[in-house]
Design an enzyme around this catalytic site. Structure first.
Site, mmCIF file in Angstrom:
data_model
loop_
_atom_site.group_PDB
_atom_site.id
_atom_site.type_symbol
_atom_site.label_atom_id
_atom_site.label_comp_id
_atom_site.label_asym_id
_atom_site.label_seq_id
_atom_site.Cartn_x
_atom_site.Cartn_y
_atom_site.Cartn_z
ATOM 1 N NE ARG A 46 -8.162 -9.957 -3.698
ATOM 2 C CZ ARG A 46 -9.261 -9.224 -3.280
ATOM 3 N NH1 ARG A 46 -10.573 -9.325 -4.119
ATOM 4 N NH2 ARG A 46 -9.384 -8.544 -2.328
ATOM 5 C CE LYS A 73 -4.204 -1.920 2.026
ATOM 6 N NZ LYS A 73 -3.758 -3.146 1.787
#
Length: 629
Positions: free
Chosen positions: A297, A116
């Site tokens: 994903r 992140k």
């Protein structure tokens, strides 16, 4: 197009991918752990391979075993689903090195977005707005505490490799920072093998807005509009919808353009989701939405996007992975109506939403809407994996109609003896604030009292008594009639059959009345059966509960399920306050704090960090202080 696909996952998402594969004539291959030997996804596949014990690290997270299964079965492609190895760049590279088709983004894109802190730096460079916070390499408590104090509380501590609400802790004040940091680091290490964290300013009225993007190997990137996933409990999404309520065209263009820029910045290929946090204090505005992370994903909530766009996202994944261009261009993708999804979890809302595990003796879901599930009646909800057992998805012309239909669907859920959040979901969907679109990620916490379980109505209790009377035994040894009730009459009225019975163990009395059923009933129990009403299961019996233990009062802290002790924050003889954390148990990939039920002293402490405990084991005993209640 490849002719066979192995899904390196389990449960609902494996079944979902198999559905599209079958429609496209692609042979399906499942992998499974010992705990999943009888699972639905194993039976639905054309072929299945055992890859290890129940523990995910020895089965679904073992890349070598998954690749060995692919070689053994002659699989031509691997779809990772979500979770497990789906965002593991090393696994993606190993799949491609083995000469197989990887149905996912390039490993470089996974790495770029996987951490992140690095992803935020990259997005800032690409012109995508990011939230203020600390993304540094210095992970010492002193530095992190200093940065949090400088940002200003409340702050959000997030595992840099995290997702799904794991490794995420909100801290309200400086004094609580060290404890919150320790919890986030433990969850990050346990779930992702990485204890590093970042710190963000906590937005007080946040909305979770995300954009579905899709890229192909020819360099094209499109978006499929936004989703709103603001209805969350403990950072875990509960209800998702598309489009986002209150989204005007100017804001939609700003957020979708930013998402496309984010995908292009990492040369993205395949399905991905760019997540944003919006400050909803003054409605959705283009300059009040910031990048949070990108999930490289397919998302759990992808069905709502499929509903409003008419696109099968798994089919697009297959085609793009096979080298084909995107089936549609941006101007060909249109929004149609409103879709909502509710996540059905095996958990007990009346017991702190703790996961509920065991055999599904009764499992019936509504059949007039889309249901994605990986379990069925007779199956097991295991302690080893995520407690989500199904997703209920509706598509209507308006948001109001979608919410009403989904609430009705949740009320029709029948599950026993495993507990679910179906009734809680229905109450969320029926809540006036939700119906009006006034939602943010703090909605459930703020409305906790109005969303709590409600007592059964007199009508339902009456009907439970009616059902019991109609179903009473004709066995001559069954003395319920004479012992618990007797026929009676009213002058100039119908005969009265007065009887005593027990609903959820509580004594009730009612006169038998002919009526139309308002409840459904399922499995038999001692002296009666289970009844279902508004998504909740209740017991109705002619017999008083046997051997029922009194609740509370003894100060024993018992394990609500099997798990591992990850923290002990008290010692024998220590004085503790009501609500103070004593032991933290890790189970089903989440941490659960067991707290003191009243002010008192720790009299017994029978566990240490690292211990594995069984369901119901006594972990500690608190002795009440004089005058404590």
């Amino acid at each position: 197009m490849f002719k066979s696909v192995l899904v390196a996952n389990r449960g609902e998402i494996a079944c979902r991918v198999f559905r599209t594969a079958r429609a496209m004539g692609v042979r399906t291959i499942a992998v499974y752990s010992e705990a999943d030997a009888d699972a639905l996804h194993v039976r639905e596949a054309d072929e299945a391979v055992l890859i290890g014990p129940a523990a995910a690290r020895e089965s679904y997270l073992d890349a070598a075993k998954v690749l060995a299964a692919a070689r053994e079965t002659g699989a031509e492609a691997i779809h990772p689903g979500y979770g497990f190895l789906s965002e593991n760049a090393d696994f993606a590279e190993a799949v491609m090195a083995a000469g197989l088709v990887w149905i996912g983004p390039p490993p470089a894109a996974i790495r770029a977005m996987g951490l992140k802190d690095a992803a935020k730096t990259l997005m800032d460079t690409a012109g995508v707005p990011v939230t203020p916070g600390y993304l540094g390499e210095d992970q010492s408590l002193e530095r992190l505490q200093k940065e949090a104090d400088a940002i200003g509380y409340p702050v959000l501590i997030k595992a840099v490799a995290g997702g799904g609400g794991k490794g995420m802790k909100k801290v309200e004040r400086s004094a609580d920072f060290a404890a919150g940091l320790a919890g986030a680091q433990r969850e990050g290490e346990a779930s992702f093998g990485d204890p590093r964290v970042l710190i963000e300013k906590y937005i007080t009225r946040p909305r979770h807005i995300e954009v579905q993007v899709f890229g192909d190997s020819q360099g094209n990137v499109v978006h499929l509009y936004e989703r709103d996933c603001s209805l969350q409990r403990r950072h875990q999404k509960v209800i998702e919808e598309a489009p986002a309520p209150g989204m005007d065209e100017e804001t939609r263009k700003a957020v979708t353009d930013a998402a496309v820029r984010a995908a292009k910045a990492v040369n993205y290929v395949g399905a991905g989701t760019v997540e944003f946090i919006a400050d909803a204090s003054e409605g959705l505005k283009p300059d009040r939405i910031w990048f949070m992370e990108m999930n490289t994903r397919l998302q759990v909530e992808h069905p709502v996007t499929e509903a409003v766009t008419g696109v099968d996202l798994v089919e697009w994944q297959f085609r793009v992975a096979a080298g084909e261009p995107l089936p549609l261009q941006q101007d060909e993708i249109q929004l149609d109506g409103w879709a909502m999804e509710a996540r059905l979890y095996a958990e007990d809302p009346d017991n702190g939403f703790l996961p509920s595990i065991g055999r599904l003796d009764h499992f019936q879901l509504p059949d007039d809407l889309r249901v994605d599930t990986g379990v069925e009646q007779g199956g097991e909800v295991s302690q080893h994996y995520d407690p989500m057992i199904a997703k209920l998805i509706v598509h209507e012309n308006t948001r109001e109609a979608a919410a009403a239909r989904l609430a009705d669907a949740c009320c029709e859920v029948e599950v026993w003896p495993v507990r679910t959040n179906a009734a809680f979901l229905a109450r969320c969907l029926d809540h006036p604030r939700f119906v009006s679109g006034d939602v943010d990620t703090g909605f459930i916490g703020a409305e906790e009292e109005t969303l709590a379980s409600v007592d059964l109505t007199e009508e339902v209790i009456q009907e439970a008594g009616n059902l019991l009377w109609r179903a009473r035994s004709v066995d001559p040894d069954d003395v319920w009639d004479s012992e618990y009730g007797a026929p009676g009459f009213r002058l100039n009225g119908p005969a009265v059959l007065r009887h005593t019975f027990f609903v959820d163990g509580v004594s009730q009395q009612a006169d038998y009345q002919h009526s139309h059923p308002v409840v459904g009933y399922g499995p038999e129990i001692d002296g009666g059966f289970v009844i279902f009403y508004n998504g909740e299961a209740h017991t109705a019996s002619r017999h008083a509960p046997r051997g029922a233990a009194a609740e509370g009062g003894d100060g024993s802290l018992r394990a609500p399920m099997p798990g591992k002790i990850v923290a002990v924050s008290a010692e024998p003889g220590q004085s503790v306050a009501k609500g103070q954390s004593i032991v933290v148990l890790e189970a089903m990939k989440m941490e659960h704090a067991l707290t003191a039920p009243f002010d008192g002293v720790v009299g017994e402490l029978g566990v240490a960090v690292g211990d594995q405990v069984t369901d119901g084991a006594v972990l500690a005993v608190i002795t009440a202080s004089e005058g404590a209640a």
